[in-house]
Design an enzyme around this catalytic site. Structure first.
Site, PDB file in Angstrom:
ATOM      1  CG  HIS A 250     -13.383  -4.063   6.079  1.00  0.00           C
ATOM      2  ND1 HIS A 250     -13.451  -2.206   5.783  1.00  0.00           N
ATOM      3  CD2 HIS A 250     -12.900  -3.777   7.969  1.00  0.00           C
ATOM      4  CE1 HIS A 250     -12.364  -1.570   7.207  1.00  0.00           C
ATOM      5  NE2 HIS A 250     -12.654  -2.665   8.105  1.00  0.00           N
TER       6      HIS A 250
ATOM      7  CE  LYS B 239     -15.899  -3.017  -2.066  1.00  0.00           C
ATOM      8  NZ  LYS B 239     -14.923  -2.933  -2.800  1.00  0.00           N
TER       9      LYS B 239
ATOM     10  CG  LEU C  87     -10.287  10.958   5.137  1.00  0.00           C
ATOM     11  CD1 LEU C  87      -9.770  10.271   3.969  1.00  0.00           C
ATOM     12  CD2 LEU C  87     -10.144  12.534   5.243  1.00  0.00           C
TER      13      LEU C  87
ATOM     14  NE  ARG D 196     -10.269  -8.433  -6.437  1.00  0.00           N
ATOM     15  CZ  ARG D 196     -10.083  -7.697  -5.885  1.00  0.00           C
ATOM     16  NH1 ARG D 196      -9.130  -7.650  -4.464  1.00  0.00           N
ATOM     17  NH2 ARG D 196     -11.270  -7.103  -4.685  1.00  0.00           N
TER      18      ARG D 196
ATOM     19  CE  LYS E   7      -3.160  -2.566  -0.200  1.00  0.00           C
ATOM     20  NZ  LYS E   7      -3.638  -3.621  -1.631  1.00  0.00           N
TER      21      LYS E   7
ATOM     22  CE  LYS F 193      -7.829  15.099   7.150  1.00  0.00           C
ATOM     23  NZ  LYS F 193      -7.558  16.654   8.849  1.00  0.00           N
TER      24      LYS F 193
HETATM   25  C1  MV4 Z   1      -9.900   4.881   6.010  1.00  0.00           C
HETATM   26  C2  MV4 Z   1     -10.504   5.339   6.481  1.00  0.00           C
HETATM   27  C3  MV4 Z   1     -10.795   7.030   6.935  1.00  0.00           C
HETATM   28  N1  MV4 Z   1      -9.383   7.250   6.770  1.00  0.00           N
HETATM   29  N2  MV4 Z   1      -8.216   5.705   5.771  1.00  0.00           N
HETATM   30  C4  MV4 Z   1     -11.283   0.228   5.539  1.00  0.00           C
HETATM   31  C5  MV4 Z   1     -10.923  -1.197   4.828  1.00  0.00           C
HETATM   32  C6  MV4 Z   1      -9.345  -0.190   3.569  1.00  0.00           C
HETATM   33  N3  MV4 Z   1     -10.013  -0.252   2.301  1.00  0.00           N
HETATM   34  C7  MV4 Z   1      -9.896   0.915   3.243  1.00  0.00           C
HETATM   35  N4  MV4 Z   1     -10.537   2.133   4.937  1.00  0.00           N
HETATM   36  C8  MV4 Z   1     -10.354   2.410   5.547  1.00  0.00           C
HETATM   37  N5  MV4 Z   1      -9.430   3.804   6.039  1.00  0.00           N
HETATM   38  C9  MV4 Z   1      -8.621   7.123   6.435  1.00  0.00           C
HETATM   39  N6  MV4 Z   1      -7.885   7.236   6.298  1.00  0.00           N
HETATM   40  C10 MV4 Z   1     -11.737   4.628   6.911  1.00  0.00           C
HETATM   41  C11 MV4 Z   1     -12.298   3.174   6.458  1.00  0.00           C
HETATM   42  C12 MV4 Z   1     -13.022   2.330   6.250  1.00  0.00           C
HETATM   43  C13 MV4 Z   1     -13.907   1.901   5.143  1.00  0.00           C
HETATM   44  C14 MV4 Z   1     -13.831   2.316   3.985  1.00  0.00           C
HETATM   45  C15 MV4 Z   1     -13.810   1.527   3.018  1.00  0.00           C
HETATM   46  C16 MV4 Z   1     -15.307   0.542   2.985  1.00  0.00           C
HETATM   47  C17 MV4 Z   1     -15.393   0.992   4.488  1.00  0.00           C
HETATM   48  C18 MV4 Z   1     -14.496   1.217   5.473  1.00  0.00           C
HETATM   49  C19 MV4 Z   1     -15.677   0.633   5.936  1.00  0.00           C
HETATM   50  C20 MV4 Z   1     -14.419   1.482   7.827  1.00  0.00           C
HETATM   51  C21 MV4 Z   1     -13.810   2.329   7.312  1.00  0.00           C
END
Ligand code: MV4
Length: 458
Positions: free
Chosen positions: A235, A237, A203, A291, A116, A201
């Site tokens: 996580h 969908k 979000l 993918r 990442k 950070k």
């Molecule tokens: C984050 C975030 C808030 N801020 N990154 C969770 C899975 C991974 N793909 C990235 N994720 C997140 N990263 C920052 N800087 C919140 C999440 C996150 C989230 C992201 C996508 C879909 C569902 C989620 C559920 C909880 C937290």
């Protein structure tokens, strides 16, 4: 073009790949575990090879067995599908070393995006906006404090070898920073064999919006718009839609073009998805999937492009047959991922299918390997069907999805259909007002309503 493709997967995605091959006049080889002897992907393919016992580690992840199956069947190319070996750089390398074509990007691009930190760096360097944070791995508390002073709190510590949400630590203030860093590093080493972590950070209430791209590796690169995948639980969908209720054509064009230019500059080849968090009108890149994805049908439904066919054409050395100007976004599509699970607890519900009736009619698509009498094994992912519905407008699409969910009969097991029916009729969904935390909050509100009922009954 290839004469024969081996499909290194099972379930609905194996059928999806089989269908594309059939329409292209390409022969198919199914591989399967002993448990999957009577699976639909085995029944449909021209040839089938058993590659091991039920456990995925010994069958669908068994690289020597899959390469042997490709050799004995005289296969030209291997499609990895989703999950399993689809983002395994070692598999991609071995496939090519054994003289087969890997239907996907180069092992180098899989490796670049699998990490990442290097993925974010590659995108940031090429003008794609990323979440503010550390550009490199953080190893000491001192380094973490320095980055925290720039990002502020709350912040998130993520594993570079992670993704999909595993091994993340939210840090509210500096008093918790050192401990969280230690935990994150230990878990990263344990889960991913890579102790590198980085800081972003945090979000607060973002949407998960991803951009689908296709690249031929010869300069031809297009985007197929976005998918909004914010309706998730842990996580996983549950519902995906395109276009996103949060975007307009101008915003789509802007982020799509940024992605296309970055992917072209990388020399990337194949289908790919750039994942963004979308917050307060801004996009922040977090990861790229190298993918095809489970939710690819929603993009197919609004563009008319067969993404699996394009993957196969690109892998065989063809240039893209379409340009960005050929992509016309038409109407709205929503996908429900139907899992063999309890719709409230999400406990797996494997078993034997009794009555089975699929919805049909205009704008309705079902991607599934289910059939009446099929015994769903307990060894694999609980996704058993994808119901994808298209409509001229989002409203028409939701009305159609309502009636299709009502028509769908899958007896003998529990499925997520009742929950999906509830969600798509909720005012927040109807208004398009949701973010990545919406579903968990909704489920919590259901639990609270239930416990209040119990209290008043007692
Ligand atoms: C984050 C975030 C808030 N801020 N990154 C969770 C899975 C991974 N793909 C990235 N994720 C997140 N990263 C920052 N800087 C919140 C999440 C996150 C989230 C992201 C996508 C879909 C569902 C989620 C559920 C909880 C937290």
């Amino acid at each position: 073009m290839f004469e024969k493709v081996l499909i290194a997967n099972r379930g609905e995605i194996a059928l999806r790949i089989y269908r594309a091959c059939r329409e292209m006049g390409i022969g198919t080889v199914a591989v399967h575990s002993t448990e999957d002897q009577h699976a639909m992907h085995v029944r449909l393919a021209d040839e089938a090879v058993c590659i091991g016992p039920a456990a995925s580690a010994e069958s669908y992840l068994n690289i020597p067995a899959i390469l042997s199956a490709a050799t004995v069947t005289n296969t030209d190319a291997i499609h990895p599908g989703v999950g399993f070996l689809s983002e395994n750089e070692n598999f991609a390398t071995m496939v090519e070393e054994h003289g087969f074509t890997f239907i996907g990007p180069s092992a180098d691009h899989i490796r670049l995006m699998g990490d990442k930190i290097t993925a974010k760096d590659a995108m940031k360097e090429r003008g794609v906006p990323v979440v503010p944070g550390s550009d490199e791995a953080i190893s000491t508390f001192e380094e973490a404090k320095k980055i925290a002073a720039e990002t502020g709190y709350p912040l998130l510590i993520k594993a570079s070898g992670g993704g999909g949400g595993r091994g993340m630590q939210i840090v509210e203030d500096e008093s918790r920073l050192e401990e969280a860093l230690n935990i994150a590093q230990r878990e990263a080493e344990m889960f991913f064999g890579n102790k590198e972590v980085f800081i972003e950070k945090y979000l607060l209430n973002p949407r998960h919006i991803e951009i689908q791209i296709l690249a031929d590796g010869q300069g031809g690169v297009i985007h197929l718009g976005e998918r909004d995948c914010s309706i998730q639980r842990r996580h996983q969908k549950l519902i995906e839609e395109a276009p996103s209720p949060a975007l307009n054509a101008e915003m789509r064009e802007k982020i799509g073009t940024l992605c296309v230019n970055a992917v072209r500059d990388l020399g990337y080849k194949g289908a790919g998805t750039l994942e963004f968090l979308y917050s307060n009108g801004e996009f922040f890149f977090i990861e790229m999937n190298t993918r095809i994805q489970v939710e690819h049908p929603v993009s197919e439904m609004i563009t008319g492009v067969d993404l699996i066919r394009e993957q196969i054409r690109i892998a065989s050395g063809s240039k893209l047959s379409i340009t960005q100007d050929d992509i016309v976004f038409n109407g709205h599509a929503i996908e429900c991922r139907i899992n063999a699970e309890n719709p409230r607890t999400f406990m797996p519900s494997p078993g034997t299918i009794g009555d089975y009736h699929i919805p049909g009619g205009l704008g309705v698509r079902v991607d599934s390997a289910l059939y009446a009498g099929y015994k769903i094994p307990s060894h694999y992912d609980s996704l058993v069907s994808k119901l994808i519905v298209h409509g001229k407008t989002r409203n028409e699409c939701i009305m159609r999805l309502n009636r299709a969910l009502k028509e769908y009969v899958i007896s003998g097991i529990e499925t997520t259909i009742p929950l999906q029916s509830d969600v798509i009729n909720h005012a927040d969904f109807l208004n398009g007002h949701y973010n990545v935390h919406w579903l968990e909050a909704y489920l919590k509100s259901l639990e609270e309503a239930e416990s209040n009922l119990e209290d008043s009954a007692a």
